[in-house]
Design a protein around this motif. Structure first.
Motif, PDB file in Angstrom:
ATOM      1  N   GLY B 130     -30.289   3.510   7.109  1.00  0.00           N
ATOM      2  CA  GLY B 130     -29.387   4.482   7.728  1.00  0.00           C
ATOM      3  C   GLY B 130     -28.130   4.592   6.875  1.00  0.00           C
ATOM      4  N   TYR B 131     -27.768   5.817   6.505  1.00  0.00           N
ATOM      5  CA  TYR B 131     -26.582   5.958   5.646  1.00  0.00           C
ATOM      6  C   TYR B 131     -25.868   7.263   5.962  1.00  0.00           C
ATOM      7  CZ  TYR B 131     -29.335   9.197   2.804  1.00  0.00           C
ATOM      8  OH  TYR B 131     -30.087  10.262   2.391  1.00  0.00           O
ATOM      9  N   THR B 132     -24.616   7.346   5.502  1.00  0.00           N
ATOM     10  CA  THR B 132     -23.837   8.575   5.688  1.00  0.00           C
ATOM     11  C   THR B 132     -23.319   9.033   4.326  1.00  0.00           C
ATOM     12  OG1 THR B 132     -21.764   7.364   5.958  1.00  0.00           O
ATOM     13  CG2 THR B 132     -23.012   7.840   7.963  1.00  0.00           C
ATOM     14  N   VAL B 133     -23.079  10.328   4.217  1.00  0.00           N
ATOM     15  CA  VAL B 133     -22.467  10.888   3.012  1.00  0.00           C
ATOM     16  C   VAL B 133     -21.183  11.593   3.454  1.00  0.00           C
ATOM     17  CG1 VAL B 133     -22.788  12.374   1.003  1.00  0.00           C
ATOM     18  CG2 VAL B 133     -24.774  11.269   2.061  1.00  0.00           C
ATOM     19  N   SER B 134     -20.051  11.170   2.876  1.00  0.00           N
ATOM     20  CA  SER B 134     -18.765  11.769   3.269  1.00  0.00           C
ATOM     21  C   SER B 134     -18.603  13.145   2.628  1.00  0.00           C
ATOM     22  CB  SER B 134     -17.622  10.861   2.825  1.00  0.00           C
ATOM     23  OG  SER B 134     -17.448  10.981   1.425  1.00  0.00           O
ATOM     24  N   THR B 136     -16.624  14.001   0.464  1.00  0.00           N
ATOM     25  CA  THR B 136     -16.429  13.865  -0.985  1.00  0.00           C
ATOM     26  C   THR B 136     -17.672  13.288  -1.677  1.00  0.00           C
ATOM     27  OG1 THR B 136     -15.472  11.679  -0.599  1.00  0.00           O
ATOM     28  CG2 THR B 136     -13.930  13.531  -0.744  1.00  0.00           C
ATOM     29  N   GLY B 137     -18.764  13.126  -0.905  1.00  0.00           N
ATOM     30  CA  GLY B 137     -20.023  12.684  -1.515  1.00  0.00           C
ATOM     31  C   GLY B 137     -20.204  11.179  -1.555  1.00  0.00           C
ATOM     32  N   GLU B 138     -19.255  10.446  -0.945  1.00  0.00           N
ATOM     33  CA  GLU B 138     -19.379   8.990  -0.991  1.00  0.00           C
ATOM     34  C   GLU B 138     -20.411   8.499   0.034  1.00  0.00           C
ATOM     35  OE1 GLU B 138     -15.793   5.929  -2.035  1.00  0.00           O
ATOM     36  OE2 GLU B 138     -15.497   8.087  -1.727  1.00  0.00           O
ATOM     37  N   VAL B 139     -21.288   7.614  -0.413  1.00  0.00           N
ATOM     38  CA  VAL B 139     -22.356   7.115   0.454  1.00  0.00           C
ATOM     39  C   VAL B 139     -21.953   5.772   1.063  1.00  0.00           C
ATOM     40  CG1 VAL B 139     -24.748   6.297   0.495  1.00  0.00           C
ATOM     41  CG2 VAL B 139     -24.151   8.343  -0.832  1.00  0.00           C
ATOM     42  N   SER B 140     -22.125   5.631   2.365  1.00  0.00           N
ATOM     43  CA  SER B 140     -21.950   4.338   3.036  1.00  0.00           C
ATOM     44  C   SER B 140     -23.237   4.019   3.789  1.00  0.00           C
ATOM     45  CB  SER B 140     -20.789   4.387   4.022  1.00  0.00           C
ATOM     46  OG  SER B 140     -19.594   4.755   3.370  1.00  0.00           O
ATOM     47  N   MET B 141     -23.463   2.738   3.997  1.00  0.00           N
ATOM     48  CA  MET B 141     -24.722   2.321   4.621  1.00  0.00           C
ATOM     49  C   MET B 141     -24.456   1.628   5.954  1.00  0.00           C
ATOM     50  SD  MET B 141     -27.701   0.070   2.843  1.00  0.00           S
ATOM     51  CE  MET B 141     -29.177   1.031   2.574  1.00  0.00           C
ATOM     52  N   TRP B 142     -25.251   1.968   6.956  1.00  0.00           N
ATOM     53  CA  TRP B 142     -25.203   1.258   8.228  1.00  0.00           C
ATOM     54  C   TRP B 142     -26.069   0.000   8.145  1.00  0.00           C
ATOM     55  CZ3 TRP B 142     -21.936   1.837  12.094  1.00  0.00           C
ATOM     56  CH2 TRP B 142     -21.312   3.067  12.286  1.00  0.00           C
TER      57      TRP B 142
END
Lengths: 291, 291
Positions: B130-134, B136-142
């Motif tokens: 599970g991940y998100t893209v902000s 500005t294109g920055e990826v974070s992971m749950w």
């Protein structure tokens, strides 16, 4: 596809030459596989190769440096090439490949590319998936048709660019060079290629044993960009919708390892789904076989 | 990471129990691995298991249907469970796993999940990145922190959702169910998860042999969405930048196979590059080991 994956990994199958092969060792570490036929030819050069012992053919102990090993083996290969007793040496390329137990190890010697299959030395390369995404999100893939005069796999379909990794040359550097030379993709565009995985396999044929690992890159190309024939290794480029690519993959019109690279692309981009493709896991396994 | 990959594939290493294991066969086809200790226990049930022969322990020929095999083996396992001579059976879950030579083959029987390691039967599951893209294109992971009361790997970090594949249940169906139950991700969101690969490995420990393949899905979650603790298998969810995820991966705070799934995500999304990570190819190989 399963049939292709099996063929490209036939060295692992029962009945392959593997059971009869000697390990090719340098300083007690395995760096390849040598068939009994090649092993018997090498006994003629006892200053370079120790005779088969304990299932292994080794370089002589006196060859204790990168340069000494490389030059001694190259001299033997030049002789064998002149005798023209080994078909694969007719494809001599004057391209030096690194020989090392694992990619992360320092190279122990270099070897002419055309000879690596005689020693079952692992070869590394890069393959590039060139694709476009339309305004509506539809993905199409650029494929190359290899030149009819290519030494290997003439006239077959291929990835947009690919090439072997020569001794001492970087992976991204090789990719950018091949993109420019083969498909006239400008360096600034090729630099944007994203590393995504490796594809690995080992096959044997009449020319020897081929353990190979390809570093795979995805390169999204602008919709208006068209690759052009560069150094003459390619006769034509096609931009094809994914459904058409899938269709072609089921034929034998593809260079085999390039078909594997396309299969990997289709899996990573969800064009093949595990609930509807019963062999999904076998596909992935077949793309990543290592010794 | 290499150390983790080696541990999760320790069954392939020299010195593993593999050399002493019997093949577990049904109708002449291998479906698992049985240790000498388990094989000797099974000789007490000659109506179900033929005594070891030619390196294999087989189901008796009379057990010639899915139902007969499943019920006969289950009866033996229930007895062994009562005797409590085998630690892993204390983890009995009343969850039926399919037993088949390959995923694409029809199942030959079902077996209680907790017993599969005694027979070295391959287990399949799903894992979700599970991940998100902000903007500005920055990826974070749950990531999930497993509940301290979980039977296996309590308190360790895990993917946002994961679960084993029970007999007769679809892969995407399992994914949607686990997303809902473990992380309160609505079905409409979970349905958008993209299948991308499998991660396969085989390890042995004191409870037996664990050949496993996980079907991997990437699920981009809306930036505002927050997974919530559902069925109590998780104590907390964290949204972490990729650099932080990389850092954690180097610790032993992760459930091992979930760490492999995260490593695979980092490779596929180009957060690890082959020119700067010498073990790149070994990483990919370690994520896809199959027998």
């Amino acid at each position: 596809m399963l049939q292709l994956l099996r063929r490209m990994n036939n060295f692992y199958l029962q009945g392959s030459c593997r059971a009869n092969c000697y390990r090719f060792e340098i300083d007690g570490t395995q760096v390849g596989w040598i068939s009994p036929h090649v092993a018997s030819l090498l006994t003629r050069y006892p200053d370079v190769f120790s005779p088969p012992h304990g299932g292994a053919v080794s370089l002589c102990h006196g060859l204790d440096s990168y340069r000494k090993r490389s030059e001694a083996v190259d001299a033997v290969l030049q002789t064998l090439r002149q005798e023209s007793s080994l078909f694969c040496l007719k494809g001599w390329r004057d391209e030096k490949y690194s020989v090392m137990p694992k990619f992360s190890d320092p190279p122990l010697m270099w070897m002419e590319r055309a000879a690596t299959s005689l020693f079952g030395v692992k070869r590394y390369g890069v393959h590039v998936n060139g694709y476009t995404v339309s305004d509506t999100g539809e993905v199409s893939m650029w494929l190359a048709r290899r030149s009819p005069t290519k030494q290997t796999y003439p006239g077959l379909l291929d990835n947009v660019a690919a090439g072997g990794l020569s001794a001492g040359v970087g992976i991204k550097h090789t990719l950018v060079k091949e993109c420019q030379e083969e498909a006239c993709i400008p360096a600034a565009t090729a630099e944007k290629a994203c590393p995504v995985t490796t594809v690995s396999y080992t096959y044997e044929d009449e020319e020897g044993v081929f353990p190979e690992s390809q570093f795979i890159f995805d390169l999204e190309l602008p919709p208006k960009f068209k690759p052009r024939v560069g150094d003459g290794e390619v006769q034509h480029f096609y931009l094809l919708p994914i459904d058409k690519v899938k269709e072609l993959l089921a034929t034998d019109d593809f260079k085999p390892n390039s078909a594997m690279v396309v299969l990997d692309f289709l899996i990573r981009h969800s064009y093949i789904e595990p609930d509807t493709e019963p062999c999904y896991q076998e596909f992935v396994a077949g793309l990543h076989q290592t010794l």
